[in-house]
Design an enzyme around this catalytic site. Structure first.
Site, PDB file in Angstrom:
ATOM      1  N   GLY A   1       0.815  -1.221   0.000  1.00  0.00           N
ATOM      2  CA  GLY A   1       0.000   0.000   0.000  1.00  0.00           C
ATOM      3  C   GLY A   1       0.845   1.267   0.000  1.00  0.00           C
TER       4      GLY A   1
ATOM      5  N   ARG B   1       1.297  -5.778  -5.041  1.00  0.00           N
ATOM      6  CA  ARG B   1       1.289  -6.688  -3.893  1.00  0.00           C
ATOM      7  C   ARG B   1       1.738  -8.104  -4.257  1.00  0.00           C
ATOM      8  NH1 ARG B   1      -0.616  -4.474   0.670  1.00  0.00           N
ATOM      9  NH2 ARG B   1      -2.165  -2.813   0.590  1.00  0.00           N
TER      10      ARG B   1
ATOM     11  N   ASP C   1       5.800  -5.268   6.676  1.00  0.00           N
ATOM     12  CA  ASP C   1       6.399  -6.460   7.299  1.00  0.00           C
ATOM     13  C   ASP C   1       6.496  -7.623   6.319  1.00  0.00           C
ATOM     14  OD1 ASP C   1       3.628  -6.438   7.380  1.00  0.00           O
ATOM     15  OD2 ASP C   1       3.474  -7.591   9.216  1.00  0.00           O
ATOM     16  N   ASP C   2       5.437  -7.856   5.529  1.00  0.00           N
ATOM     17  CA  ASP C   2       5.490  -8.983   4.593  1.00  0.00           C
ATOM     18  C   ASP C   2       6.548  -8.763   3.517  1.00  0.00           C
ATOM     19  OD1 ASP C   2       3.582 -10.648   5.755  1.00  0.00           O
ATOM     20  OD2 ASP C   2       1.926  -9.574   4.818  1.00  0.00           O
TER      21      ASP C   2
ATOM     22  N   LYS D   1       8.214   0.726   5.498  1.00  0.00           N
ATOM     23  CA  LYS D   1       7.078   1.525   5.016  1.00  0.00           C
ATOM     24  C   LYS D   1       5.759   0.958   5.499  1.00  0.00           C
ATOM     25  CE  LYS D   1       4.431  -0.022   2.567  1.00  0.00           C
ATOM     26  NZ  LYS D   1       3.521  -0.793   1.705  1.00  0.00           N
ATOM     27  N   THR D   2       4.856   1.717   5.933  1.00  0.00           N
ATOM     28  CA  THR D   2       3.423   1.410   6.044  1.00  0.00           C
ATOM     29  C   THR D   2       2.734   2.465   6.910  1.00  0.00           C
ATOM     30  OG1 THR D   2       1.664  -0.102   6.702  1.00  0.00           O
ATOM     31  CG2 THR D   2       3.693  -0.306   7.963  1.00  0.00           C
ATOM     32  N   ILE D   3       1.612   2.959   6.415  1.00  0.00           N
ATOM     33  CA  ILE D   3       0.859   3.930   7.213  1.00  0.00           C
ATOM     34  C   ILE D   3       0.346   3.269   8.488  1.00  0.00           C
ATOM     35  CG2 ILE D   3       0.115   5.347   5.256  1.00  0.00           C
ATOM     36  CD1 ILE D   3      -2.731   3.998   5.720  1.00  0.00           C
ATOM     37  N   ASP D   4       0.231   1.922   8.473  1.00  0.00           N
ATOM     38  CA  ASP D   4      -0.385   1.203   9.601  1.00  0.00           C
ATOM     39  C   ASP D   4       0.405   1.339  10.903  1.00  0.00           C
ATOM     40  OD1 ASP D   4      -2.033   0.436   7.590  1.00  0.00           O
ATOM     41  OD2 ASP D   4      -1.438  -1.668   7.572  1.00  0.00           O
TER      42      ASP D   4
ATOM     43  N   LYS E   1     -26.255  17.605  16.126  1.00  0.00           N
ATOM     44  CA  LYS E   1     -27.340  16.680  15.795  1.00  0.00           C
ATOM     45  C   LYS E   1     -26.893  15.313  15.299  1.00  0.00           C
ATOM     46  CE  LYS E   1     -28.135  18.528  11.146  1.00  0.00           C
ATOM     47  NZ  LYS E   1     -29.062  19.086  10.223  1.00  0.00           N
TER      48      LYS E   1
ATOM     49  N   GLY F   1      -5.679   0.792   8.792  1.00  0.00           N
ATOM     50  CA  GLY F   1      -4.613   0.344   9.689  1.00  0.00           C
ATOM     51  C   GLY F   1      -4.507  -1.162   9.751  1.00  0.00           C
TER      52      GLY F   1
ATOM     53  N   GLU G   1     -10.034  -0.210  11.540  1.00  0.00           N
ATOM     54  CA  GLU G   1     -10.654  -1.005  10.466  1.00  0.00           C
ATOM     55  C   GLU G   1     -10.587  -2.510  10.715  1.00  0.00           C
ATOM     56  OE1 GLU G   1      -9.065  -0.585   6.484  1.00  0.00           O
ATOM     57  OE2 GLU G   1      -7.176  -1.528   7.008  1.00  0.00           O
TER      58      GLU G   1
ATOM     59  N   TYR H   1      -7.777   5.786   2.174  1.00  0.00           N
ATOM     60  CA  TYR H   1      -7.084   6.171   0.940  1.00  0.00           C
ATOM     61  C   TYR H   1      -6.796   7.677   0.907  1.00  0.00           C
ATOM     62  CZ  TYR H   1      -8.409   1.433  -0.153  1.00  0.00           C
ATOM     63  OH  TYR H   1      -8.560   0.068  -0.084  1.00  0.00           O
TER      64      TYR H   1
HETATM   65  P1  FBP Z   1       0.554  -2.040   3.632  1.00  0.00           P
HETATM   66  O1  FBP Z   1       0.487  -2.997   4.779  1.00  0.00           O
HETATM   67  O2  FBP Z   1       0.932  -2.687   2.373  1.00  0.00           O
HETATM   68  O3  FBP Z   1       1.404  -0.841   3.939  1.00  0.00           O
HETATM   69  O4  FBP Z   1      -0.936  -1.499   3.370  1.00  0.00           O
HETATM   70  C1  FBP Z   1      -1.574  -0.601   4.175  1.00  0.00           C
HETATM   71  C2  FBP Z   1      -3.056  -0.501   3.879  1.00  0.00           C
HETATM   72  O5  FBP Z   1      -3.368   0.841   3.587  1.00  0.00           O
HETATM   73  C3  FBP Z   1      -3.920  -1.042   5.017  1.00  0.00           C
HETATM   74  O6  FBP Z   1      -4.107  -0.065   6.023  1.00  0.00           O
HETATM   75  C4  FBP Z   1      -5.195  -1.407   4.309  1.00  0.00           C
HETATM   76  O7  FBP Z   1      -5.942  -2.368   5.011  1.00  0.00           O
HETATM   77  C5  FBP Z   1      -4.688  -1.951   2.998  1.00  0.00           C
HETATM   78  O8  FBP Z   1      -3.460  -1.301   2.751  1.00  0.00           O
HETATM   79  C6  FBP Z   1      -5.626  -1.712   1.863  1.00  0.00           C
HETATM   80  O9  FBP Z   1      -5.168  -2.406   0.753  1.00  0.00           O
HETATM   81  P2  FBP Z   1      -5.441  -2.015  -0.756  1.00  0.00           P
HETATM   82  O10 FBP Z   1      -4.539  -0.873  -1.076  1.00  0.00           O
HETATM   83  O11 FBP Z   1      -5.031  -3.237  -1.502  1.00  0.00           O
HETATM   84  O12 FBP Z   1      -6.871  -1.658  -0.880  1.00  0.00           O
END
Ligand code: FBP
Length: 538
Positions: free
Chosen positions: A79, A143, A173-174, A200-203, A240, A249, A309, A408
């Site tokens: 991602g 991916r 990680d993967d 790398k990862t926003i998670d 309201k 995440g 999520e 996104y």
């Molecule tokens: P990575 O683990 O590859 O960094 O992905 C992060 C992420 O944004 C997750 O938070 C989310 O669940 C997933 O990618 C969404 O995947 P896709 O981009 O395939 O819709």
């Protein structure tokens, strides 16, 4: 391509770097390392890359300048995360600093670019267009899993053709697990190709004793927090709506937790806590409904709920259901194979959610949690619970809800100064590791709550982060994912404040948009998670 005013201004931003990286360097090696768990098995699987020392890059009188030109290939994997382009510009500048004849190739569309030999040469003109921008569009991402021998062998052929002696894999990680497997294989084959990973990862779940944070987490959380803050101001004005906001995440709740620390919502669910307390879906719903009812009874019919999520997979009965669905889907059997308890749960779910649970799995066999609209499920169930409470005379308020999913929106944002600086330093560090002949390492930049000049650069053996886990029915060596630590300071801070945030006294914080120019406390603040973890305050 037409550029925004900010994009034009950011092109000339010079990322800040650790002092050591900006000067002549020497490499200091620490003691031998062990993997976080399953040492014997990991050592057996990685005989060539196990036990290597942690490396620190230190300032020196003079650097041994590399003489022969080299070529390096880079892959963006998984991602998108803000700052990827800066890792690549750091790689490019680092390479050219060592020898202007050095070359950087970008494999297109993720790991499959290496296997299929799809690439471009990254020249100064291309790099300059992408400095300090968000996105992964410079070469694209993908991916595809790098795990089969034929893929590794194709990679050797492609690298030989281009004269590439090192590959940099920018991933989570993967992908970094795959980088390690590749490094080990290439050492075994003695094919002269080094492999270096970048975190790398926003998670935010690729972190450990050596890696303080993954890049992209800072920017993504700041973008979501701006949006949550704006929604809270709207809620506080109109008075309201209850806003149910699901945040990306994957499994870990780091993003939801960080956004809660930044915005102080009325409720923030944490998946890891749900699992630790073995909370059922009904208990979660009751907990949310109780807060809404208490506020509603006091005349406050509005508020915010943050939902990670991945929460669905942490609810015990949902986890069993998902596991059963995984097995049934993988074997091509129908849903008749569900156990009676799971079948009853499945039947009780709103139709849309039930359908989302049976959608295609990702290449790693995971449920695509980003596609499951838990916020809608919770709204529906909470609404029913509140109706019951009303009938019992326990609730006198009015419930009207809005749902949101932020994911996104933040993955390709213009990187914050923190991510722009951090990523550029990671790129430069990766090149120094390559120049020193290292392989099977992840580029490392630490001391991140201090000014960038005081950051520490180096490398950590990827095997050090590994343990054995069951994947697709088999035990596999993988980098240990960092979930939210319920004894860690960020969660304890939330826990200590959430009753106050759930109450009727206004405590919302409105962070506003990321600032790129201005005073340090506005432009260069790391995440509250990092501040709490490293400094003990935020
Ligand atoms: P990575 O683990 O590859 O960094 O992905 C992060 C992420 O944004 C997750 O938070 C989310 O669940 C997933 O990618 C969404 O995947 P896709 O981009 O395939 O819709």
């Amino acid at each position: 391509m037409q550029k925004s005013a900010l994009q034009t201004a950011r092109q000339s931003y010079q990322p800040k770097m650790p002092k050591a990286l900006a000067s002549s360097l020497r490499l200091a090696e620490g003691a031998k390392t062990e993997s976080v768990a399953d040492q014997e098995e990991i050592r057996r699987l990685f005989p060539n890359t196990y036990g290597m020392p942690v490396i620190t890059l230190e300032q020196a009188e003079e650097t041994a300048i590399q003489s022969e030109p080299i070529a390096v290939g880079v892959i963006l994997s998984g991602g998108q995360a803000p700052g990827g382009h800066n890792v690549i510009s750091g790689l490019f500048d680092g390479l050219k600093r060592l020898n202007p004849k050095n070359r950087l190739y970008g494999f297109l569309g993720g790991p499959s670019g290496l296997i299929d030999g799809k690439y471009i040469e990254l020249t100064a003109d291309i790099i300059d267009e992408y400095r300090n921008t968000g996105g992964f569009d410079i070469i694209g991402s993908g991916r595809t899993k790098l795990e089969e021998t034929w893929q590794f062998d194709n990679g050797i052929e492609v690298c030989k053709r281009l004269g590439i002696s090192a590959i940099v894999i920018i991933g989570g990680d993967d992908s970094n697990t795959n980088a390690c497997v590749l490094a080990e294989y290439y050492l075994q084959k003695q094919c002269g190709i080094q492999v270096i990973g970048c975190p790398k990862t926003i998670d935010g779940d690729l972190k450990n004793t050596m890696i303080e944070t993954s890049f992209g987490f800072d920017t993504a959380c700041k973008v979501y927090s701006e949006l949550i803050g704006n929604i809270q101001r709207d809620a506080n004005s109109a008075k309201k709506y209850w806003h149910f906001i699901r945040l990306m995440g994957r499994s870990a709740s780091h993003i939801a937790l960080e956004c809660a620390l930044q915005t102080q919502p009325n409720i923030c669910l944490i998946s890891e806590e749900v699992e630790a307390k073995q909370m059922t879906l009904q208990q979660i719903v009751a907990q949310v409904a109780d807060v809404i009812a208490a506020r509603g009874n006091a005349g406050y019919n509005f508020g915010t709920v943050l939902i990670p999520e991945g929460i669905i997979e942490f609810i015990p009965e949902m986890r069993v259901l998902i596991q059963e669905l995984n097995d049934l889907l993988a074997s091509g059997k129908g849903l008749d194979g569900l156990t009676p308890t799971s079948a009853a749960l499945y039947a009780s779910l709103p139709e849309a959610i039930a359908k989302q649970l049976t959608m295609d799995r990702d290449p790693h066999g995971n449920v695509q949690v980003s596609l499951i609209e838990t916020e809608k499920l919770l709204i529906e169930m909470v609404s029913k619970r509140l109706a019951e409470m009303k009938a019992e005379g326990k609730y006198t308020g009015k419930f009207s809800a809005q749902h949101h999913f932020f994911g996104y929106e933040g993955r390709c944002a213009v990187p914050s100064n923190f991510d722009a600086d951090y990523c550029y330093s990671i790129g430069q560090t990766a090149i120094m590791l390559i120049a020193e002949g290292k392989t099977g390492y992840m580029a490392l930049v630490r001391n991140l709550t201090k000014p960038a000049e005081e950051w520490i650069a180096g490398g950590v053996p990827i095997t050090m982060m590994m343990n054995m886990e069951r994947r697709n029915g088999k035990m596999k060596p993988v980098i240990q994912k960092a979930l939210v630590d319920l004894n860690g300071r960020p969660f304890l801070y939330l826990d200590a404040h959430r009753a106050e945030w759930a109450d009727t006294t206004p405590t919302y914080v409105f962070p506003g948009p990321i600032q790129y120019y201005g005073p340090d406390e506005v432009c260069n603040r790391p995440t509250k998670t990092l501040l709490l973890e490293k400094e003990g305050h935020c």
